[in-house]
Design an enzyme around this catalytic site. Structure first.
Site: not given
Ligand code: 5GP
Ligand code: ZN
Length: 115
Positions: A90, A103, A105
């Site tokens: 993203n 990151h 996914h």
């Molecule tokens: P984004 O929405 O930025 O593409 O993805 C961030 C991801 O980080 C989300 O899928 C969310 O569930 C995950 N996430 C948020 N906080 C934490 C955390 O403290 N530990 C882990 N392992 N994942 C997290």
């Protein structure tokens, strides 16, 4: 890079071991850990140890690290599943980015729907 680099960045803290995570892969340049809110049986986040805000910044300044993320995604999907996976980056809030440390996914372990 973003202003969340370093002590304010959640994924920098996970890389540093300051925030716990379920780590499933490590290399000199990257780590992989399970997403806290999985969207598939296998949902792993693969991040470079170095802070870069998103995949666009990473590709521009350190394309070798982007290749390292793909290599680690492959390893994790092979270790935890059957080697087939969806990789999503993203970029920006409108795309759903909430953590501004790049990151991937990595989703695997089931038949994923079309989109
Ligand atoms: P984004 O929405 O930025 O593409 O993805 C961030 C991801 O980080 C989300 O899928 C969310 O569930 C995950 N996430 C948020 N906080 C934490 C955390 O403290 N530990 C882990 N392992 N994942 C997290
Ligand atoms: Zn960071």
């Amino acid at each position: 890079m973003t202003s969340t680099e370093g002590s304010d960045c959640l994924f920098c803290k996970i890389v540093a071991g300051e925030v716990p995570a379920d780590i499933v892969g490590e290399s000199p340049s990257a780590i992989a850990f399970r997403d806290i809110a999985p969207k598939a049986p296998v949902h792993v986040l693969v991040v470079p140890r170095e802070h870069h805000g998103d995949v666009s910044a990473l590709a521009a300044s350190a394309p070798n690290l982007l290749a390292d993320l793909v290599e680690m995604a492959d390893e994790v999907a092979t270790d935890l599943s059957d080697g087939q996976y969806r990789m999503i980056f993203n970029v920006g809030p409108k795309a759903g980015q909430t953590v501004f440390h790049v990151h991937a996914h990595v989703l695997s372990g089931t038949q994923l729907g079309g989109f």
